[in-house]
Design an enzyme around this catalytic site. Structure first.
Site, short mmCIF file in Angstrom:
data_model
loop_
_atom_site.label_atom_id
_atom_site.label_comp_id
_atom_site.label_asym_id
_atom_site.label_seq_id
_atom_site.Cartn_x
_atom_site.Cartn_y
_atom_site.Cartn_z
CG LEU A 14 31.45 -33.46 -2.58
CD1 LEU A 14 32.81 -34.05 -2.25
CD2 LEU A 14 31.55 -31.97 -2.90
CG ASP A 36 12.97 -28.14 -3.95
OD1 ASP A 36 14.03 -27.61 -4.34
OD2 ASP A 36 11.87 -27.93 -4.49
CD1 TRP A 61 22.58 -26.45 -13.70
CD2 TRP A 61 20.37 -26.71 -13.45
NE1 TRP A 61 22.05 -26.54 -14.95
CE2 TRP A 61 20.69 -26.69 -14.83
CE3 TRP A 61 19.04 -26.85 -13.06
CZ2 TRP A 61 19.71 -26.81 -15.83
CZ3 TRP A 61 18.08 -26.96 -14.04
CH2 TRP A 61 18.40 -26.95 -15.40
CB THR A 62 26.47 -30.09 -11.80
OG1 THR A 62 25.72 -31.31 -11.94
CG2 THR A 62 26.69 -29.78 -10.32
CB THR A 101 32.16 -24.38 -9.86
OG1 THR A 101 32.77 -24.75 -11.10
CG2 THR A 101 31.33 -23.13 -10.12
CG ASP A 102 36.58 -24.80 -12.51
OD1 ASP A 102 35.69 -25.56 -12.09
OD2 ASP A 102 36.97 -24.80 -13.69
CE1 TYR A 125 27.38 -25.38 -12.12
CE2 TYR A 125 29.57 -25.00 -13.03
CZ TYR A 125 28.75 -25.55 -12.07
OH TYR A 125 29.30 -26.28 -11.04
CE LYS A 129 28.15 -23.92 -7.56
NZ LYS A 129 27.49 -24.73 -6.49
CD1 TRP A 151 38.32 -29.47 -14.22
CD2 TRP A 151 39.94 -30.82 -14.97
NE1 TRP A 151 38.83 -28.91 -15.35
CE2 TRP A 151 39.82 -29.70 -15.84
CE3 TRP A 151 40.91 -31.78 -15.22
CZ2 TRP A 151 40.63 -29.56 -16.98
CZ3 TRP A 151 41.70 -31.63 -16.36
CH2 TRP A 151 41.56 -30.54 -17.22
#
Length: 318
Positions: A14, A36, A61-62, A101-102, A125, A129, A151
């Site tokens: 992204l 960082d 972090w994904t 995020t969803d 996760y 978030k 997505w």
């Protein structure tokens, strides 16, 4: 005077598209090696030195499954990093667009989640978030914009659509999950909306708060794979539907990740277009990125949570 921008996580999928969207503007992009976010002093010094009008935080972090056993590490980035950045933006008087995020939702709804829906993460996760979201909103009540997405696919990194492009020419059939529903979103589309949102925030026409940056419409992973095959000129029926039970993972995947977009219309901003229209435009770009020299790269399918090459009747094409 034109606005100045700072993009964190600029080396990611992204972040690269955000920087491309900002080409020709006063924009500084920093990847993980350059900044960082877990280092509070470095974040404070960087923002103070850059003096941006708008900061876009694409760093995160994904690794959803890894977070289940390494939640503390994920929290340092997704929660602590967001907090450090929000605090620095507060000192600098900068607008912050924080990408979330969803996964902050339970994923068990039957209608699109509105922006003010109560969160209920079911994964480590998602919890990390959500911590970042809350830090941004607490520290930047007037200039903190949380933009939830889901997505994502794009040319600048590994993702489901690129995997389907690669495997279409390598496998006769694929089994793909058909009981998880969401909104496939091209990173180029999201990048455009982030820039538009930042401009509107500076103009005072886009209030701080929660925004949902996903495509219109919705589909399953199987439907996304079939549409990718169709656009490639391949038979969509080579993609066979299966269930999430076929792919047990450490972190449960949301069954329903469809987000509502009411705030964009309230601010007189256009939400992202339908996912099928976006995919049709994006696919040539992704094909060029995936097959620049015929290299196939790492086969993510075996460890993914949504697709697997069929064990029988497979053959290599081309």
């Amino acid at each position: 005077m034109s606005a100045s921008w700072l993009v964190t996580g600029a080396g990611g999928m992204l972040g690269r598209d955000v920087m491309a969207r900002l080409a020709g503007r006063d924009a500084l992009g920093l990847d993980r090696s350059a900044l960082d976010l877990t280092d509070a002093a470095a974040v404070a010094a960087t923002v103070a030195g850059a003096r941006p009008d708008v900061v876009v935080n694409c760093a995160a972090w994904t690794a959803v499954d890894d977070a289940e056993t390494r939640e503390g590490e994920a929290l340092r980035i997704n929660g602590g990093g967001a907090s450090h950045l929000a605090r620095a933006c507060a000192r600098a008087g900068a607008v912050l667009l924080h990408v979330s995020t969803d996964y902050v939702f339970a994923g068990d709804a039957t209608a699109p989640y509105p922006e003010n829906a109560p969160p209920g993460p079911r994964t480590a996760y998602g919890r990390t978030k959500l911590a970042g979201e809350r830090a941004v909103r607490a520290l930047l009540p007037r200039t903190g914009h949380v933009v939830r997405t889901a997505w994502l696919y794009g040319a600048g990194g590994a993702n489901f659509v690129r995997t389907m492009i690669r495997l279409e020419s390598a496998r006769e059939h694929l089994d793909v999950v058909d009981d998880q529903r969401g909104q496939p979103t091209w990173t180029a589309d999201l990048a455009d909306r982030l820039v538009r949102l930042g401009e509107a925030a500076l103009a005072g026409t886009a209030p701080a708060g929660y925004w949902h940056g996903t495509s219109a419409g919705h589909g399953t992973w199987c439907e996304l794979a079939r549409e990718t095959f169709r656009l490639l000129g391949a038979d969509p029926e080579r993609v066979r539907a299966t269930t999430s039970a076929s792919y047990p993972r450490p972190a449960p995947r949301p069954a329903y990740s469809v987000l509502g977009h009411a705030r964009w219309r309230e601010a007189e901003l256009a939400p992202i277009r339908d996912w099928r229209a976006a995919l049709a435009e994006a696919l040539p770009v992704l094909v060029a990125a995936e097959r620049p020299s015929g290299a196939r790269g790492r086969d993510m399918c075996g460890s993914a949570a949504w697709a697997r090459p069929a064990p029988r009747g497979t053959k290599r094409h081309g």
